[in-house]
Design an enzyme around this catalytic site. Structure first.
Site, mmCIF file in Angstrom:
data_model
loop_
_atom_site.group_PDB
_atom_site.id
_atom_site.type_symbol
_atom_site.label_atom_id
_atom_site.label_comp_id
_atom_site.label_asym_id
_atom_site.label_seq_id
_atom_site.Cartn_x
_atom_site.Cartn_y
_atom_site.Cartn_z
ATOM 1 N N GLY A 152 -29.808 -12.588 14.240
ATOM 2 C CA GLY A 152 -31.234 -12.897 14.191
ATOM 3 C C GLY A 152 -31.846 -13.363 15.495
ATOM 4 O O GLY A 152 -33.029 -13.694 15.534
ATOM 5 N N TYR B 68 -43.539 -2.625 10.073
ATOM 6 C CA TYR B 68 -43.846 -4.037 10.307
ATOM 7 C C TYR B 68 -44.832 -4.296 11.438
ATOM 8 O O TYR B 68 -44.889 -5.404 11.963
ATOM 9 C CB TYR B 68 -42.606 -4.874 10.685
ATOM 10 C CG TYR B 68 -41.227 -4.441 10.330
ATOM 11 C CD1 TYR B 68 -40.717 -4.688 9.060
ATOM 12 C CD2 TYR B 68 -40.383 -3.880 11.287
ATOM 13 C CE1 TYR B 68 -39.409 -4.361 8.748
ATOM 14 C CE2 TYR B 68 -39.062 -3.559 10.976
ATOM 15 C CZ TYR B 68 -38.590 -3.798 9.702
ATOM 16 O OH TYR B 68 -37.303 -3.487 9.391
ATOM 17 N N TYR C 127 -32.509 -0.733 15.637
ATOM 18 C CA TYR C 127 -33.295 -0.362 14.446
ATOM 19 C C TYR C 127 -34.258 0.793 14.720
ATOM 20 O O TYR C 127 -35.356 0.837 14.176
ATOM 21 C CB TYR C 127 -34.039 -1.587 13.885
ATOM 22 C CG TYR C 127 -33.093 -2.731 13.571
ATOM 23 C CD1 TYR C 127 -32.188 -2.641 12.506
ATOM 24 C CD2 TYR C 127 -33.078 -3.883 14.356
ATOM 25 C CE1 TYR C 127 -31.294 -3.674 12.243
ATOM 26 C CE2 TYR C 127 -32.189 -4.922 14.084
ATOM 27 C CZ TYR C 127 -31.307 -4.808 13.033
ATOM 28 O OH TYR C 127 -30.417 -5.822 12.760
ATOM 29 N N ARG D 294 -40.692 1.487 13.025
ATOM 30 C CA ARG D 294 -40.889 0.034 12.974
ATOM 31 C C ARG D 294 -42.349 -0.395 13.069
ATOM 32 O O ARG D 294 -42.721 -1.412 12.518
ATOM 33 C CB ARG D 294 -40.032 -0.668 14.052
ATOM 34 C CG ARG D 294 -38.541 -0.532 13.759
ATOM 35 C CD ARG D 294 -37.669 -1.383 14.658
ATOM 36 N NE ARG D 294 -37.846 -2.786 14.409
ATOM 37 C CZ ARG D 294 -38.522 -3.614 15.199
ATOM 38 N NH1 ARG D 294 -39.081 -3.170 16.319
ATOM 39 N NH2 ARG D 294 -38.635 -4.884 14.895
ATOM 40 N N GLU E 286 -23.318 -12.852 14.320
ATOM 41 C CA GLU E 286 -23.507 -11.413 14.123
ATOM 42 C C GLU E 286 -24.791 -10.905 14.776
ATOM 43 O O GLU E 286 -25.699 -10.421 14.097
ATOM 44 C CB GLU E 286 -23.589 -11.111 12.624
ATOM 45 C CG GLU E 286 -22.322 -11.414 11.866
ATOM 46 C CD GLU E 286 -22.502 -11.298 10.363
ATOM 47 O OE1 GLU E 286 -21.497 -11.065 9.691
ATOM 48 O OE2 GLU E 286 -23.637 -11.447 9.859
ATOM 49 N N PRO E 287 -24.911 -10.991 16.087
ATOM 50 C CA PRO E 287 -26.121 -10.463 16.718
ATOM 51 C C PRO E 287 -26.147 -8.937 16.662
ATOM 52 O O PRO E 287 -25.107 -8.291 16.853
ATOM 53 C CB PRO E 287 -26.004 -10.958 18.166
ATOM 54 C CG PRO E 287 -24.571 -11.282 18.369
ATOM 55 C CD PRO E 287 -23.926 -11.504 17.044
ATOM 56 N N GLY E 288 -27.294 -8.376 16.381
ATOM 57 C CA GLY E 288 -27.449 -6.921 16.382
ATOM 58 C C GLY E 288 -28.501 -6.525 17.398
ATOM 59 O O GLY E 288 -28.210 -6.023 18.484
ATOM 60 N N ARG E 289 -29.764 -6.837 17.038
ATOM 61 C CA ARG E 289 -30.908 -6.493 17.881
ATOM 62 C C ARG E 289 -30.725 -6.938 19.339
ATOM 63 O O ARG E 289 -30.993 -6.184 20.265
ATOM 64 C CB ARG E 289 -32.129 -7.208 17.301
ATOM 65 C CG ARG E 289 -33.434 -6.949 17.994
ATOM 66 C CD ARG E 289 -34.487 -7.926 17.469
ATOM 67 N NE ARG E 289 -34.606 -7.915 16.027
ATOM 68 C CZ ARG E 289 -35.330 -7.068 15.322
ATOM 69 N NH1 ARG E 289 -36.004 -6.140 15.940
ATOM 70 N NH2 ARG E 289 -35.371 -7.150 14.011
ATOM 71 N N CYS F 5 -47.090 14.067 9.649
ATOM 72 C CA CYS F 5 -48.316 14.249 8.860
ATOM 73 C C CYS F 5 -48.649 12.975 8.105
ATOM 74 O O CYS F 5 -48.621 12.946 6.865
ATOM 75 C CB CYS F 5 -48.141 15.417 7.909
ATOM 76 S SG CYS F 5 -47.823 16.929 8.799
HETATM 77 N N1 PLP Z 1 -26.079 -10.181 9.865
HETATM 78 C C1 PLP Z 1 -26.672 -9.838 8.705
HETATM 79 C C2 PLP Z 1 -26.025 -10.180 7.426
HETATM 80 C C3 PLP Z 1 -27.891 -9.142 8.704
HETATM 81 O O1 PLP Z 1 -28.468 -8.770 7.563
HETATM 82 C C4 PLP Z 1 -28.482 -8.791 9.963
HETATM 83 C C5 PLP Z 1 -29.765 -8.084 10.046
HETATM 84 O O2 PLP Z 1 -30.415 -7.760 9.110
HETATM 85 C C6 PLP Z 1 -27.822 -9.173 11.138
HETATM 86 C C7 PLP Z 1 -26.630 -9.862 11.063
HETATM 87 C C8 PLP Z 1 -28.351 -8.833 12.496
HETATM 88 O O3 PLP Z 1 -29.577 -9.364 12.774
HETATM 89 P P1 PLP Z 1 -30.210 -9.154 14.230
HETATM 90 O O4 PLP Z 1 -30.188 -7.705 14.514
HETATM 91 O O5 PLP Z 1 -31.586 -9.671 14.115
HETATM 92 O O6 PLP Z 1 -29.387 -9.943 15.183
#
Ligand code: PLP
Length: 432
Positions: free
Chosen positions: A249, A335, A391, A331, A291-294, A362
């Site tokens: 997050g 949002y 994303y 996106r 768990e960083p993703g973004r 379209c």
């Molecule tokens: N972990 C869990 C369980 C999630 O649902 C998410 C995103 O939805 C993430 C990690 C990654 O979040 P972010 O991409 O904002 O770091």
């Protein structure tokens, strides 16, 4: 103007990423095109690892949330960097395994895992399965028993924290489809049940409060609540859990005004809060997982488009229409996400036009960004949209039967195709 360190302008006035000319990339590979800089991805993973090493003496794991961008080469990079990965479906799990990812470093999430997916997780020997609800707990216990194996699990806890982000990406509040609610006592009941269940080894707890959060305070508050909960579980069941997964997050920079915290700041605050509460409750510090993703892939990626037309509507607005849209980046439609764009072949000119960048689908809502500043442009120019590494590809669709763009990765000044462009034949490959 540029929201990421890997972006610059060369002597031709062209935008570069990872030192490579984006106009050259558009010519070589065509558009629309996702481009990702490997060095940024590796750098972010290393920074997160360092932030754990520097702030938290009890050890931890950075697990890349692969829903942000899942394809084989990403899993290979994450594996090489010694990190783990969060997977959320049989598809992500399968892709990770195909990439040779060590299953013991996988964290399997999701609020509806099918029995086939749970079977895959048990059969591959996934490190931790994050159980989201009571029905899943029962099903997993029965399936593990039938296989004569033990499922190592966390419970996903909804800590009741409002992370002040968009409601669609906020997940920690009580009104959430995810997880066991802390405040109602549901979480404690689930912990008691899991602790006593056959073929289930409850290893720890998980929480995730939302996405694109710039403030470290909600994370610190969540860490306090979660350590408090671990102590409560110990007091009520006698079981001292040794792992805490704090989810992801952490915010990424999309526009100049986004103030992004250095990664170390999040861990410093989270670790500080955990240590304080753990000491107060005489609870041994758990191993931490984040768990960083973004924030790993977001700024590593850009999307290149070719301009098809520029439509001026006097007194209303100017549309710059590009050869992609909500199919490769849904996106804004979902949002109203903010993005920064630049005309890649005129990146040295002032961005003095206010335009709306629209896609080719379209749908009137097929917009990439409204009322954004851009250099003057015309048909044939290349528009680069920044911070599209997260994303975008993973949320892409074939709406209007549009083939998905390829992903070109950059490494050491060279480019390679990590995901090839879908062909028209690909679009028909499942049609019988
Ligand atoms: N972990 C869990 C369980 C999630 O649902 C998410 C995103 O939805 C993430 C990690 C990654 O979040 P972010 O991409 O904002 O770091």
């Amino acid at each position: 103007m540029f929201v990421s360190d890997s972006l610059s302008v060369n002597e031709k006035g062209h935008l570069t990423i990872g030192g490579v000319d984006t106009v050259y990339l558009a010519e070589k590979y065509g558009t629309p095109l996702y481009v990702m800089d490997e060095a940024s991805i590796r750098g972010a993973l290393r920074d997160y690892k360092k932030s754990i090493d520097e702030n938290y003496e009890n050890g931890g794991m950075v697990a890349f949330a692969s829903k942000a961008c899942a394809f084989k080469a990403i899993y290979e990079i994450v594996k090489e960097e010694g990190c783990g990965a969060d997977v959320v479906s049989g598809g992500e799990l399968y892709t990770a395994i195909q990439a040779g990812f060590p299953p013991e470093r996988l964290y399997f999430h999701g609020n509806f895992k099918t029995e086939d997916e749970l079977a895959m997780a048990l059969d591959y020997g996934v490190g931790r399965i994050i159980v989201d609800n009571g029905e899943e707990l029962e099903a997993l216990s029965a399936m593990a028993k039938a296989r004569n194996v033990t499922a190592n699990i966390y419970l996903r806890i909804t800590p009741g924290v409002d992370a002040h982000t968009h409601s669609f990406i906020m997940t920690g509040q009580n009104d959430s489809k995810f997880g066991f609610t802390l405040e109602t006592g549901e979480a404690l009941q689930a912990a008691k049940k899991a602790a006593a269940m056959p073929n289930i080894a409850l290893k720890g707890m998980h929480c995730h409060i939302g996405s694109q959060i710039f403030d470290e305070a909600p994370f610190a508050h969540t860490a306090e609540l979660m350590i408090g909960f671990l102590a409560q579980v110990r007091d009520e069941t006698g079981l001292t859990l040794t792992e805490l997964n704090m989810g992801g997050g952490f915010g990424s920079r999309y526009v100049e005004s986004d103030v992004v915290l250095p990664y170390g700041e999040y861990m410093r605050r989270i670790a500080g809060a955990m240590k304080e509460v753990a000491a107060k409750l005489s609870f041994p510090l758990p191993y931490i997982v984040i768990e960083p993703g973004r924030s790993i892939v977001g700024n590593a990626g850009i999307t290149l488009y070719t301009v098809g037309s520029v439509k001026h509507i006097p007194g209303i607005r100017t549309f710059v229409i590009v050869d992609g849209g909500m199919t490769d980046n849904p996106r804004y439609a979902l949002y109203q996400s903010k993005y920064t764009a630049v005309v890649a072949n005129k990146a040295n000119l002032p961005a003095d036009q206010v335009v709306t960048i629209a896609g080719r689908c379209c749908e009137s809502g097929d917009l990439i960004q409204e009322h954004t500043k851009l250099q003057p442009c015309q048909r044939g120019d290349i528009v680069a949209v920044m911070t599209t590494g997260a994303y975008n590809y993973s949320m892409a669709s074939n709406y209007n039967r549009l083939p998905r763009p390829p992903i070109v990765m950059l490494s050491g000044g060279k480019s390679y195709v990590a995901v090839r462009r879908e062909s028209l034949a690909d679009l028909c490959c499942n049609d019988l």
